[in-house]
Design a protein around this motif. Structure first.
Motif, PDB file in Angstrom:
ATOM      1  N   LEU A  86       0.982  -1.388   0.084  1.00  0.00           N
ATOM      2  CA  LEU A  86      -0.459  -0.038  -0.158  1.00  0.00           C
ATOM      3  C   LEU A  86       1.279   1.373  -0.272  1.00  0.00           C
ATOM      4  CD1 LEU A  86      -3.011  -0.861   2.810  1.00  0.00           C
ATOM      5  CD2 LEU A  86      -3.512  -0.517  -0.303  1.00  0.00           C
ATOM      6  N   ARG A  87       1.829   1.233   0.780  1.00  0.00           N
ATOM      7  CA  ARG A  87       3.181   2.350   0.874  1.00  0.00           C
ATOM      8  C   ARG A  87       3.646   2.655  -0.782  1.00  0.00           C
ATOM      9  NH1 ARG A  87       4.825   1.559   5.552  1.00  0.00           N
ATOM     10  NH2 ARG A  87       6.496  -0.240   4.393  1.00  0.00           N
ATOM     11  N   GLU A  88       3.833   1.435  -1.265  1.00  0.00           N
ATOM     12  CA  GLU A  88       5.099   2.113  -2.667  1.00  0.00           C
ATOM     13  C   GLU A  88       3.085   2.575  -4.210  1.00  0.00           C
ATOM     14  OE1 GLU A  88       7.512   1.512  -3.408  1.00  0.00           O
ATOM     15  OE2 GLU A  88       8.056   1.601  -2.475  1.00  0.00           O
ATOM     16  N   PHE A  89       1.924   1.437  -3.541  1.00  0.00           N
ATOM     17  CA  PHE A  89       1.453   1.984  -4.086  1.00  0.00           C
ATOM     18  C   PHE A  89       0.847   3.589  -3.998  1.00  0.00           C
ATOM     19  CE2 PHE A  89      -3.359   2.621  -5.136  1.00  0.00           C
ATOM     20  CZ  PHE A  89      -3.759   2.754  -6.965  1.00  0.00           C
ATOM     21  N   ARG A  90       0.714   4.270  -3.114  1.00  0.00           N
ATOM     22  CA  ARG A  90       0.433   5.899  -3.054  1.00  0.00           C
ATOM     23  C   ARG A  90       1.714   6.052  -3.442  1.00  0.00           C
ATOM     24  NH1 ARG A  90      -1.681   5.431   3.969  1.00  0.00           N
ATOM     25  NH2 ARG A  90      -3.209   4.473   3.114  1.00  0.00           N
ATOM     26  N   LYS A  91       2.591   6.186  -3.103  1.00  0.00           N
ATOM     27  CA  LYS A  91       4.011   6.881  -3.469  1.00  0.00           C
ATOM     28  C   LYS A  91       3.735   7.128  -5.113  1.00  0.00           C
ATOM     29  CE  LYS A  91       8.065   5.583  -0.595  1.00  0.00           C
ATOM     30  NZ  LYS A  91       8.868   5.263  -0.520  1.00  0.00           N
ATOM     31  N   SER A  92       3.813   5.808  -5.823  1.00  0.00           N
ATOM     32  CA  SER A  92       3.369   5.653  -7.433  1.00  0.00           C
ATOM     33  C   SER A  92       2.251   6.765  -7.566  1.00  0.00           C
ATOM     34  CB  SER A  92       3.879   4.684  -7.553  1.00  0.00           C
ATOM     35  OG  SER A  92       2.546   4.005  -7.480  1.00  0.00           O
ATOM     36  N   THR A  93       1.485   6.549  -7.236  1.00  0.00           N
ATOM     37  CA  THR A  93       0.123   7.234  -7.231  1.00  0.00           C
ATOM     38  C   THR A  93       0.418   9.256  -7.427  1.00  0.00           C
ATOM     39  OG1 THR A  93      -0.928   7.359  -5.182  1.00  0.00           O
ATOM     40  CG2 THR A  93      -1.551   5.708  -7.856  1.00  0.00           C
ATOM     41  N   GLN A  94       1.024   9.152  -5.374  1.00  0.00           N
ATOM     42  CA  GLN A  94       1.109  10.889  -5.778  1.00  0.00           C
ATOM     43  C   GLN A  94       2.429  11.298  -6.970  1.00  0.00           C
ATOM     44  OE1 GLN A  94       0.140  12.825  -3.772  1.00  0.00           O
ATOM     45  NE2 GLN A  94       1.035  14.361  -3.778  1.00  0.00           N
ATOM     46  N   GLY A  95       3.146   9.974  -7.125  1.00  0.00           N
ATOM     47  CA  GLY A  95       4.146  10.825  -8.256  1.00  0.00           C
ATOM     48  C   GLY A  95       3.665  10.497  -9.675  1.00  0.00           C
ATOM     49  N   LEU A  96       3.427   9.782  -9.966  1.00  0.00           N
ATOM     50  CA  LEU A  96       2.409  10.277 -11.211  1.00  0.00           C
ATOM     51  C   LEU A  96       1.228  11.810 -11.182  1.00  0.00           C
ATOM     52  CD1 LEU A  96       0.874   8.972 -13.447  1.00  0.00           C
ATOM     53  CD2 LEU A  96      -0.515   7.782 -12.999  1.00  0.00           C
ATOM     54  N   LYS A  97       0.928  12.045  -9.883  1.00  0.00           N
ATOM     55  CA  LYS A  97      -0.063  13.162 -10.188  1.00  0.00           C
ATOM     56  C   LYS A  97       1.403  14.124  -9.675  1.00  0.00           C
ATOM     57  CE  LYS A  97      -3.093  13.509  -6.673  1.00  0.00           C
ATOM     58  NZ  LYS A  97      -3.479  13.370  -5.716  1.00  0.00           N
ATOM     59  N   ASP A  98       1.505  14.567  -9.581  1.00  0.00           N
ATOM     60  CA  ASP A  98       3.222  14.935  -9.435  1.00  0.00           C
ATOM     61  C   ASP A  98       3.110  15.999 -11.309  1.00  0.00           C
ATOM     62  OD1 ASP A  98       2.384  15.776  -6.961  1.00  0.00           O
ATOM     63  OD2 ASP A  98       4.910  14.291  -5.971  1.00  0.00           O
ATOM     64  N   GLU A  99       3.710  14.324 -11.168  1.00  0.00           N
ATOM     65  CA  GLU A  99       4.436  14.697 -12.858  1.00  0.00           C
ATOM     66  C   GLU A  99       3.095  15.661 -13.683  1.00  0.00           C
ATOM     67  OE1 GLU A  99       5.391  11.438 -16.244  1.00  0.00           O
ATOM     68  OE2 GLU A  99       6.101  10.922 -14.530  1.00  0.00           O
ATOM     69  N   LEU A 100       1.719  15.450 -13.546  1.00  0.00           N
ATOM     70  CA  LEU A 100       0.559  15.741 -14.214  1.00  0.00           C
ATOM     71  C   LEU A 100       0.728  16.739 -14.285  1.00  0.00           C
ATOM     72  CD1 LEU A 100      -1.816  13.218 -14.444  1.00  0.00           C
ATOM     73  CD2 LEU A 100      -0.527  13.732 -16.408  1.00  0.00           C
ATOM     74  N   ASP A 101       0.668  17.448 -12.868  1.00  0.00           N
ATOM     75  CA  ASP A 101       0.172  18.786 -11.987  1.00  0.00           C
ATOM     76  C   ASP A 101       2.038  19.696 -12.510  1.00  0.00           C
ATOM     77  OD1 ASP A 101      -1.993  17.972 -10.589  1.00  0.00           O
ATOM     78  OD2 ASP A 101      -1.092  18.202  -8.963  1.00  0.00           O
ATOM     79  N   GLY A 102       2.957  18.896 -13.434  1.00  0.00           N
ATOM     80  CA  GLY A 102       3.994  19.814 -13.271  1.00  0.00           C
ATOM     81  C   GLY A 102       4.171  19.755 -14.864  1.00  0.00           C
TER      82      GLY A 102
END
Length: 92
Positions: free
Chosen positions: A36-52
């Motif tokens: 679950l921790r890895e899943f949250r990291k990857s979704t947060q990274g994807l969200k940050d990438e799309l926002d950037g």
């Protein structure tokens, strides 16, 4: 779908304890938490990438569109006789 209350959670934990045993259960909990921790990291990274990508993107300038003339208008257009040169003959 109803929410899981404390009674349902206890039943789920008891079934997991019976199925996996007391030695395997902490290991399964640890691996589930890690997943679950890895899943949250990857979704947060994807969200940050799309926002950037939205912030850095440059606006596209629209170019005026030219419309070609229909074939009937092109065929009916007058021909400038001075601009037309006669074909050259090839001498051997």
């Amino acid at each position: 779908m109803p929410n899981i209350g404390p009674a349902e959670l206890i039943v789920i934990l008891l079934v997991a304890l019976v199925v996996f045993g007391p030695r395997k259960l902490p290991e399964l909990g640890k691996s589930l938490g890690h997943g679950l921790r890895e899943f949250r990291k990857s979704t947060q990274g994807l969200k940050d990438e799309l926002d950037g990508a939205n912030i850095v993107a440059t606006p596209v300038v629209q170019q005026p569109v030219t419309v070609a003339q229909p074939a009937a208008q092109v065929a009916a257009a007058p021909i400038n006789a001075a601009a037309v040169t006669p074909p050259r003959s090839v001498e051997a």
